[in-house]
Enzyme design. Structure first.
Site, PDB file in Angstrom:
ATOM      1  N   ASP A  12       0.797  -1.231   0.000  1.00 44.81           N
ATOM      2  CA  ASP A  12       0.000   0.000   0.000  1.00 44.81           C
ATOM      3  C   ASP A  12       0.826   1.275   0.000  1.00 44.81           C
ATOM      4  O   ASP A  12       0.413   2.305   0.544  1.00 44.81           O
ATOM      5  CB  ASP A  12      -0.974   0.011   1.206  1.00 44.81           C
ATOM      6  CG  ASP A  12      -1.863  -1.204   1.220  1.00 44.81           C
ATOM      7  OD1 ASP A  12      -2.206  -1.701   0.130  1.00 44.81           O
ATOM      8  OD2 ASP A  12      -2.199  -1.682   2.325  1.00 44.81           O
ATOM      9  N   LYS A  15       1.742   2.209  -5.082  1.00 50.77           N
ATOM     10  CA  LYS A  15       2.294   1.690  -6.342  1.00 50.77           C
ATOM     11  C   LYS A  15       1.365   1.975  -7.526  1.00 50.77           C
ATOM     12  O   LYS A  15       1.813   2.355  -8.604  1.00 50.77           O
ATOM     13  CB  LYS A  15       2.503   0.160  -6.229  1.00 50.77           C
ATOM     14  CG  LYS A  15       3.472  -0.239  -5.129  1.00 50.77           C
ATOM     15  CD  LYS A  15       3.538  -1.739  -4.970  1.00 50.77           C
ATOM     16  CE  LYS A  15       2.305  -2.359  -4.365  1.00 50.77           C
ATOM     17  NZ  LYS A  15       2.044  -2.024  -2.950  1.00 50.77           N
ATOM     18  N   GLY A  39      -4.551  -4.279  -3.823  1.00 55.09           N
ATOM     19  CA  GLY A  39      -5.544  -3.238  -4.085  1.00 55.09           C
ATOM     20  C   GLY A  39      -4.775  -1.994  -4.458  1.00 55.09           C
ATOM     21  O   GLY A  39      -4.136  -1.386  -3.602  1.00 55.09           O
ATOM     22  N   HIS A  40      -4.756  -1.662  -5.740  1.00 57.06           N
ATOM     23  CA  HIS A  40      -3.975  -0.523  -6.228  1.00 57.06           C
ATOM     24  C   HIS A  40      -4.929   0.597  -6.626  1.00 57.06           C
ATOM     25  O   HIS A  40      -5.715   0.442  -7.559  1.00 57.06           O
ATOM     26  CB  HIS A  40      -3.093  -0.948  -7.408  1.00 57.06           C
ATOM     27  CG  HIS A  40      -2.038  -1.954  -7.014  1.00 57.06           C
ATOM     28  ND1 HIS A  40      -1.131  -2.474  -7.902  1.00 57.06           N
ATOM     29  CD2 HIS A  40      -1.741  -2.513  -5.815  1.00 57.06           C
ATOM     30  CE1 HIS A  40      -0.328  -3.318  -7.256  1.00 57.06           C
ATOM     31  NE2 HIS A  40      -0.694  -3.361  -5.999  1.00 57.06           N
ATOM     32  N   GLN A 221       1.914  -6.055  -3.327  1.00 54.23           N
ATOM     33  CA  GLN A 221       2.371  -6.184  -1.937  1.00 54.23           C
ATOM     34  C   GLN A 221       3.644  -5.336  -1.742  1.00 54.23           C
ATOM     35  O   GLN A 221       3.840  -4.382  -2.462  1.00 54.23           O
ATOM     36  CB  GLN A 221       2.622  -7.648  -1.547  1.00 54.23           C
ATOM     37  CG  GLN A 221       1.344  -8.494  -1.423  1.00 54.23           C
ATOM     38  CD  GLN A 221       0.737  -8.865  -2.754  1.00 54.23           C
ATOM     39  OE1 GLN A 221       1.362  -9.470  -3.596  1.00 54.23           O
ATOM     40  NE2 GLN A 221      -0.525  -8.509  -2.955  1.00 54.23           N
TER      41      GLN A 221
END
Ligand code: GDP
Ligand code: IMO
Ligand code: MG
Length: 421
Positions: A12, A15, A39-40, A221
């Site tokens: 988080d 990225k 989750g981007h 990640q």
């Protein structure tokens, strides 16, 4: 050549936003590991989108996106994501490619993830429950099913065989939730997936490298969640570090050029496991509030703390980081003093490296106090207009980790990024 953008902390780091920013400079954006645990978040205009499996280059017309062999793919999440990006006029049949070697996450993998976590009680990893661990176990255990298998008429038989194996494991966990709805959804989504571009990913990417195209590998990640070099066992099940690019895409080490490491100006972690600089006080609460630190995938509150330079140096070392991007710098705006952990103290001894077993140790951070800039930077457009105290903070981090911050991000928006000379 292949450049890499990856996270240097526990995930988080921002990225998604950074990949989206750099995407126009590349022909292909490729995910090389992880799955829907990621989750981007990125912004298209003022609309927020969270991508889980689709690479963050998808909103740029001229870039092609590849889900590489090292990813574990859930067709159900993928279909949902494709529907989401279609709302923006993006047709994934044109710009998304999926490697036939990519392993599938089955409904029983999700069930096994849940059963395994439940059985661990207080020692649970705090997994995202997306089936990541069990899917990678089936890959290394040589049982898994791959995207290419979907195109073979034996797929259903293979699925039933593996499902039976999984059922025995679920029985041993005394797990008896009904997953028939998940299975129905899965088989519907499989039909959708079969219509997408399924390709031999390693040829796909190497042909493009040979033609001189520019490739950007997008990590998921963070380095401290790497299965080999992270805070094991509180890690994810893939190689999140730059070495994972080679195995996850099928490219040679000498094709890798820049490794762009993304770090927050402070630090967060979601899920269980060691986090030496975690702040369990009102400062931690303030960071969570100012940084809106809630998981993009699970909505869980993220644990917050000051920047950990021991971990950051370690991450730069194992990745071969060539440049840094510091995100969420604006979150530190209101602080008069900020802190950076230079060393750990364990049993009265100073450590300046990441010890083998962090989980069984009482690690106390040793901090350096740094003057905050204590003013708003969210509207700043260039380096010279940034406060002097922030210039000093950037210089200090550069020196402490031995890599140069080339960009700072000063807000979640696409244009909130400043190049550092
Ligand atoms: P990722 O998993 O590394 O892509 O990061 P996430 O999307 O899970 O979490 C990063 C969060 O921070 C998202 O909500 C972003 O919109 C937000 N964000 C990214 N960069 C910045 C920044 O510079 N400042 C602020 N305030 N928010 C940011
Ligand atoms: P992005 O790409 C933050 C964490 C989970 C858990 C551990 C193992 O958005 O940075 P898993 O579901 O992989 O078996 O969970 O890893 N985790 C993440 N934390 N960001 C992520 O992805 C994460 N993906 C997994 O919270 O502690
Ligand atoms: Mg995330």
């Amino acid at each position: 050549m292949v450049d890499v953008i990856l996270g240097l902390q526990w995930g988080d780091e921002g990225k998604g936003k950074i990949v989206d920013y750099f995407a126009p400079q590349y022909d292909v954006i490729a995910r090389f590991q992880g799955g829907p645990n990621a989750g981007h978040t990125l912004y298209v205009g003022d609309r927020k989108v969270v991508l889980h499996q689709i690479p963050s280059g998808v909103f740029h017309e001229k870039t092609v996106n590849l889900i590489g062999s090292g990813v574990v793919l859930d067709p159900v999440t993928l279909r949902r994501e494709c529907a989401k990006v279609a709302e923006f006029g993006i047709d994934v049949r044109k710009n998304l490619f999926i490697s036939e070697r990519t392993h599938l996450i089955l409904p029983t993998h999700r069930a096994l993830d849940k059963a395994s976590e439940q059985s661990k009680g207080n020692d649970k990893i705090g997994s995202t429950l997306k089936g990541i661990g069990p899917a990678y176990m089936d890959k290394t255990g040589r049982n898994g099913l791959r995207v290419g298998d979907l195109l073979d008429k034996s797929f259903t038989t293979q699925y039933i065989k593996l499902r039976l194996k999984h059922q025995k494991m679920l029985d041993s966990f005394n797990f008896n939730e009904d997953i028939s709805e998940w299975e129905e959804e899965f088989f519907d989504a499989v039909e959708f997936l079969k219509q997408l571009n399924i390709v031999p990913g390693e040829y796909f990417i190497n042909e493009r490298i040979r033609k001189g195209q520019r490739i950007l590998a997008e990590g998921a990640q963070g380095s401290m969640l790497d299965v080999d070099f992270g805070t094991f066992p509180f890690v994810t099940s893939s190689n999140t570090i730059s070495a994972g690019v080679c195995t996850g895409l099928g490219v040679a080490p000498q094709t890798i050029r820049d490794v762009i490491g993304v770090t927050k100006a402070y630090c967060t972690r979601v899920g269980g496991g060691p986090f030496p600089t975690e702040l369990l006080d009102e400062t931690g609460e303030e960071l969570r509030k100012l940084g809106n630190e809630f998981g993009a995938t699970t909505g869980r509150p993220r644990r917050c703390g000051w920047i950990d330079l021991v971990a950051l140096r370690f991450a730069c070392m194992v990745n071969g980081v060539t440049q840094l991007v510091m995100t969420k710098t604006d979150v530190l705006d209101p602080f008069t003093d900020i802190y950076a952990c230079e060393k750990y103290s364990v049993g009265g001894k100073d450590l300046d490296y990441i010890p083998f077993q962090m989980t069984r140790m009482d690690i106390q951070p040793i901090y350096t106090k740094i003057k905050g800039w204590n003013s708003s930077i969210e509207n700043s457009k260039d380096f010279t207009s940034l406060p002097g105290a922030l210039h000093s903070y950037i210089q200090y981090i550069d020196g402490a980790v031995g890599a140069k911050i080339k960009y700072i991000s000063n807000g979640p928006g696409r244009d909130q990024i400043i190049s550092v000379p």
